[in-house]
Structure formats: C-alpha cells, structure tokens
Motif scaffolding. Structure first.
Motif, PDB file in Angstrom:
ATOM      1  N   LEU A 117     105.800  36.880   2.227  1.00 19.23           N
ATOM      2  CA  LEU A 117     106.798  37.552   3.068  1.00 19.23           C
ATOM      3  C   LEU A 117     107.526  36.536   3.942  1.00 19.23           C
ATOM      4  CD1 LEU A 117     108.107  40.167   4.046  1.00 19.23           C
ATOM      5  CD2 LEU A 117     106.181  40.453   5.646  1.00 19.23           C
ATOM      6  N   ILE A 118     106.795  35.589   4.485  1.00 16.60           N
ATOM      7  CA  ILE A 118     107.418  34.522   5.276  1.00 16.60           C
ATOM      8  C   ILE A 118     108.443  33.774   4.430  1.00 16.60           C
ATOM      9  CG2 ILE A 118     106.963  32.252   6.327  1.00 16.60           C
ATOM     10  CD1 ILE A 118     104.215  33.486   7.234  1.00 16.60           C
ATOM     11  N   LYS A 166     107.457  37.875  19.963  1.00 17.93           N
ATOM     12  CA  LYS A 166     106.376  38.634  19.365  1.00 17.93           C
ATOM     13  C   LYS A 166     106.730  38.976  17.928  1.00 17.93           C
ATOM     14  CE  LYS A 166     103.399  42.650  20.179  1.00 17.93           C
ATOM     15  NZ  LYS A 166     103.111  43.786  21.087  1.00 17.93           N
ATOM     16  N   ALA A 167     105.809  38.707  17.000  1.00 14.96           N
ATOM     17  CA  ALA A 167     106.072  39.011  15.597  1.00 14.96           C
ATOM     18  C   ALA A 167     104.770  39.269  14.870  1.00 14.96           C
ATOM     19  CB  ALA A 167     106.824  37.864  14.925  1.00 14.96           C
ATOM     20  N   ASN A 168     104.748  40.354  14.129  1.00 16.24           N
ATOM     21  CA  ASN A 168     103.623  40.700  13.264  1.00 16.24           C
ATOM     22  C   ASN A 168     103.933  40.185  11.868  1.00 16.24           C
ATOM     23  OD1 ASN A 168     101.893  42.082  11.435  1.00 16.24           O
ATOM     24  ND2 ASN A 168     101.625  43.757  12.887  1.00 16.24           N
ATOM     25  N   LEU A 169     103.053  39.378  11.309  1.00 15.20           N
ATOM     26  CA  LEU A 169     103.326  38.743  10.016  1.00 15.20           C
ATOM     27  C   LEU A 169     103.261  39.713   8.840  1.00 15.20           C
ATOM     28  CD1 LEU A 169     101.553  35.290  10.361  1.00 15.20           C
ATOM     29  CD2 LEU A 169     103.886  35.954  10.962  1.00 15.20           C
ATOM     30  N   ASN A 170     102.936  40.952   9.115  1.00  9.46           N
ATOM     31  CA  ASN A 170     102.979  41.976   8.077  1.00  9.46           C
ATOM     32  C   ASN A 170     104.274  42.787   8.132  1.00  9.46           C
ATOM     33  OD1 ASN A 170     100.218  41.357   7.392  1.00  9.46           O
ATOM     34  ND2 ASN A 170      99.590  42.551   9.159  1.00  9.46           N
ATOM     35  N   ASN A 171     105.146  42.438   9.085  1.00 11.98           N
ATOM     36  CA  ASN A 171     106.339  43.242   9.335  1.00 11.98           C
ATOM     37  C   ASN A 171     107.603  42.445   9.019  1.00 11.98           C
ATOM     38  OD1 ASN A 171     108.631  44.399  10.910  1.00 11.98           O
ATOM     39  ND2 ASN A 171     107.085  45.863  11.616  1.00 11.98           N
ATOM     40  N   HIS A 172     108.300  42.813   7.969  1.00 12.49           N
ATOM     41  CA  HIS A 172     109.501  42.106   7.533  1.00 12.49           C
ATOM     42  C   HIS A 172     110.529  42.005   8.649  1.00 12.49           C
ATOM     43  CE1 HIS A 172     113.657  42.189   6.002  1.00 12.49           C
ATOM     44  NE2 HIS A 172     113.222  41.368   5.044  1.00 12.49           N
ATOM     45  N   ASP A 173     110.828  43.094   9.317  1.00 13.42           N
ATOM     46  CA  ASP A 173     111.899  43.114  10.304  1.00 13.42           C
ATOM     47  C   ASP A 173     111.578  42.236  11.507  1.00 13.42           C
ATOM     48  OD1 ASP A 173     113.283  44.801   8.658  1.00 13.42           O
ATOM     49  OD2 ASP A 173     112.785  46.627   9.776  1.00 13.42           O
ATOM     50  N   GLU A 174     110.313  42.217  11.923  1.00 11.65           N
ATOM     51  CA  GLU A 174     109.942  41.367  13.060  1.00 11.65           C
ATOM     52  C   GLU A 174     110.048  39.888  12.699  1.00 11.65           C
ATOM     53  OE1 GLU A 174     106.294  42.410  14.997  1.00 11.65           O
ATOM     54  OE2 GLU A 174     106.836  44.524  15.196  1.00 11.65           O
ATOM     55  N   ILE A 175     109.638  39.526  11.488  1.00 14.68           N
ATOM     56  CA  ILE A 175     109.789  38.139  11.057  1.00 14.68           C
ATOM     57  C   ILE A 175     111.267  37.779  10.951  1.00 14.68           C
ATOM     58  CG2 ILE A 175     109.293  36.463   9.232  1.00 14.68           C
ATOM     59  CD1 ILE A 175     106.848  38.152   8.489  1.00 14.68           C
ATOM     60  N   ASP A 201      90.995  42.470   4.620  1.00 14.33           N
ATOM     61  CA  ASP A 201      91.630  42.334   3.304  1.00 14.33           C
ATOM     62  C   ASP A 201      91.942  40.862   3.036  1.00 14.33           C
ATOM     63  OD1 ASP A 201      93.125  42.390   1.025  1.00 14.33           O
ATOM     64  OD2 ASP A 201      94.684  43.729   1.785  1.00 14.33           O
ATOM     65  N   PRO A 202      91.101  40.163   2.272  1.00  8.08           N
ATOM     66  CA  PRO A 202      91.309  38.728   2.030  1.00  8.08           C
ATOM     67  C   PRO A 202      92.611  38.406   1.288  1.00  8.08           C
ATOM     68  CG  PRO A 202      89.059  39.363   1.499  1.00  8.08           C
ATOM     69  CD  PRO A 202      89.828  40.631   1.697  1.00  8.08           C
ATOM     70  N   THR A 203      93.207  39.392   0.628  1.00  3.37           N
ATOM     71  CA  THR A 203      94.464  39.131  -0.090  1.00  3.37           C
ATOM     72  C   THR A 203      95.673  39.183   0.841  1.00  3.37           C
ATOM     73  OG1 THR A 203      94.893  41.457  -0.662  1.00  3.37           O
ATOM     74  CG2 THR A 203      93.460  40.204  -2.142  1.00  3.37           C
ATOM     75  N   LEU A 204      95.449  39.605   2.072  1.00  5.25           N
ATOM     76  CA  LEU A 204      96.565  39.776   3.005  1.00  5.25           C
ATOM     77  C   LEU A 204      97.246  38.445   3.326  1.00  5.25           C
ATOM     78  CD1 LEU A 204      98.215  41.606   4.875  1.00  5.25           C
ATOM     79  CD2 LEU A 204      96.410  41.356   6.607  1.00  5.25           C
ATOM     80  N   GLU A 205      96.473  37.348   3.358  1.00  7.86           N
ATOM     81  CA  GLU A 205      97.068  36.051   3.686  1.00  7.86           C
ATOM     82  C   GLU A 205      98.167  35.686   2.689  1.00  7.86           C
ATOM     83  OE1 GLU A 205      95.787  31.572   5.015  1.00  7.86           O
ATOM     84  OE2 GLU A 205      94.584  32.522   3.446  1.00  7.86           O
ATOM     85  N   VAL A 206      97.934  35.944   1.417  1.00  9.05           N
ATOM     86  CA  VAL A 206      98.939  35.627   0.400  1.00  9.05           C
ATOM     87  C   VAL A 206     100.185  36.492   0.600  1.00  9.05           C
ATOM     88  CG1 VAL A 206      99.469  35.623  -2.066  1.00  9.05           C
ATOM     89  CG2 VAL A 206      97.234  34.838  -1.262  1.00  9.05           C
ATOM     90  N   ARG A 207      99.995  37.764   0.887  1.00 12.55           N
ATOM     91  CA  ARG A 207     101.140  38.644   1.109  1.00 12.55           C
ATOM     92  C   ARG A 207     101.937  38.211   2.327  1.00 12.55           C
ATOM     93  NH1 ARG A 207      97.303  42.639   0.122  1.00 12.55           N
ATOM     94  NH2 ARG A 207      97.569  43.637   2.164  1.00 12.55           N
ATOM     95  N   GLN A 208     101.237  37.787   3.378  1.00 12.39           N
ATOM     96  CA  GLN A 208     101.932  37.299   4.568  1.00 12.39           C
ATOM     97  C   GLN A 208     102.746  36.041   4.240  1.00 12.39           C
ATOM     98  OE1 GLN A 208      98.855  36.677   7.507  1.00 12.39           O
ATOM     99  NE2 GLN A 208      98.951  38.799   8.252  1.00 12.39           N
TER     100      GLN A 208
END
Length: 308
Positions: free
Chosen positions: A100-101, A56-65, A90-97
């Motif tokens: 982060l990846i 399980k991983a949330n792509l907005n969460n550094h530690d989970e990734i 938030d359409p800009t969220l994809e870029v932030r994800q």
C-alpha cells in the motif's frame, strides 16, 4: 513554500526512521514529515522541536497515507513486523502495508522511495526455511516495488547490536559469568552488526547526495561482520563479565519459550547461510564507504558499558 525537498518518513519514531529524520534535518537540505500513530508522543514532540512536521497516519488506511505523502519528493519507509497487530495478529499484514505504501507513493508522484528490505530466506535456503516472515515479507514488498517501476533504493539493515539485550537476553550463571543463548548458531557463525539508531540516517543522507547511482541497489547498513563468539568476547571486555555464546538445539531451546517458535528458530538457522544471503548487500564495505564513521561493536559496547 520552501524549495527544499520534502521527505516523508514511515516509521519516523522507530530506530531506523528516527535516525533518518535526525540525519536529514541535520543537513539543513530537507524538510521532514514524519508519519506516526501518535503525534503527541515524546519522540514526535522531540522531532517537531528539531523542525519536523509530524502527521498521524494508519498504515492500513490508503487515504491517510495519501494525505501524508502529498507534496513529498522522497519517501523512506520501514514497517514493523513486531507490532502486536502483525506478529500477534495477522503476520501477512506487513506485506499489505508495504504494498500500500508503494502504491500510494506511485499514485502521489513520489520521485524516490527508500524501502527497508531484507533477504528472501525461503529462496535463499532453497525452500528449507519457510517461516522467517519478517525477512521474506519485506523482500516481497521490494520485488513489488521493482515491478511498479518506482525509482527506489533498498536499504538492508544488519543485526541490531541491541538484540543481545532484547531478543537474546543474557543468562547469568552461578559463578557470575553469563551466556547468550541463541538457537542453531555457534560462536563461529558470522553476523553483520549495526547500531540502527545512529547509522541508517547517515547512509540515506549520503545516498541522496547522488541517488541515481543507487537506483535499484540493495545497500547494506552494517558497521562490521564479526562472529557471535567475537561479539561475546567484546561484551566480556567492556562489561567485565565473562560472556560466551550458548548454542541451543531442538531440546535445550524448550527452556527458552521466547525463542522457541518457528520465526526465531528459522531466522537463526538463516544466519548460517549469511544474514544478507547472496544479495549485493552482502558486500558491507559499501556501508563504510557511504558512512566512514559507522559504528563498530567495540564503539557500541564502549558507550554502553564505559570506555576501557
């Protein structure tokens, strides 16, 4: 500990990621770890049954990734612009994800990153098209990865063959024929078509056989490039229903609220520039060389409607 390379797959239960997971597991050469929001879904359980590890991983969460990437040699990543959290929030969220990846891949020492990218439509149209965010955002992440210096290959996936049933659903006429309404393209507009659920994985697997020659490359995944009109004729042939393309303009698109938004309108206008733009991915013969059995639209329709 197995000596097989570990591949972490972001988007492992979607069309592209699932194809990669299945293909790599089938080779027997790799361990697969799928990232997902729901390890108890039917797709997750199916992958576990095939030998994958699901986390399980949330792509907005550094530690989970970071936990999901620990020990991974290779990462395949695709983000989902159409997630309600993004397109409906938030359409800009994809870029932030995506960034982060990439950051976590570098932080954890990933040896090779596959990023599912698309063309920069804003630059490719000389600033005319500014709202095709699900293309441009992925390209922004590609440029970020290049600057980070992570060894990477960029996968450019064509127009999904299933889009004729999802984004551009057919309209039945009183005489029983059907039309596919698409804004601002004609039956003569060419489009590279792909069955992502079948063909992304084999291409990634082929690249991994000799990945160095694909370092920094934009690799297309498309079975063929045909016009929208040719696609309609093939649908007609296999469905036994006369099918044509209906070009929507600024007035007639008002009857189709699902298409009447800047994202969809400008995406379709972009098709007239060439789906892959001027990137090296426009040479789709590369896909055929990597995956000789890549799906054609005829094969897709034969499976969907029945052989003729």
């Amino acid at each position: 500990m197995s000596s097989k390379p570990l591949v972490a797959i972001v988007g492992s239960t979607g069309n592209q990621g699932l194809s990669v997971a299945k293909s790599l597991l089938a080779t027997g050469k790799y361990r697969v770890r799928g990232l997902t929001r729901n390890v108890d879904s039917a797709t997750s359980k199916s992958l576990i049954a095939q030998g994958a590890e699901m986390v399980k991983a949330n792509l907005n969460n550094h530690d989970e990734i970071k936990r999901a990437f620990q020990g991974a040699n290779i990462v395949f990543a695709v983000t989902n612009f159409w997630d309600p959290e993004i397109v409906g929030g938030d359409p800009t969220l994809e870029v932030r994800q995506g960034k982060l990846i990439a950051d976590v891949a570098k932080e954890t020492g990933v040896e090779w990153l596959f990023w599912s990218s698309l063309a920069d439509t804003n630059a490719g149209s000389n600033g005319t098209l500014k709202h095709v965010l699900h293309f441009d955002g992925k390209n922004q992440v590609e440029q970020y990865i290049r600057k980070l210096g992570i060894p990477a290959t960029f996968i450019y996936v064509g127009f999904y063959m299933t889009n004729f049933d999802s984004f551009f659903p057919k309209v039945t006429n009183p005489d029983g024929s059907q039309e596919i309404p698409i804004p601002f393209v004609t039956e003569n507009t060419p489009i590279p078509l792909v069955d992502p659920s079948k063909d992304v994985g084999p291409i990634v697997a082929a690249i991994l056989e000799d990945r160095e020659q694909w370092r920094g490359k934009a690799v297309p995944v498309a079975g063929e490039r045909i016009t929208f009109g040719e696609a309609a004729k093939i649908i007609s042939e296999y469905s036994d229903v006369r099918t044509t393309i209906r070009t929507l303009d600024a007035e007639t698109i008002k009857d189709f609220p699902g298409l009447n938004n800047e994202e969809m309108i400008e995406m379709c206008k972009w098709f007239n520039y060439g789906y892959f733009g001027q990137t090296e991915a426009r040479d789709i013969s590369v896909a055929k060389k990597l995956h000789p059995g890549i799906t054609t639209f005829r094969q897709f329709c034969a499976e969907k409607y029945g052989m003729k």
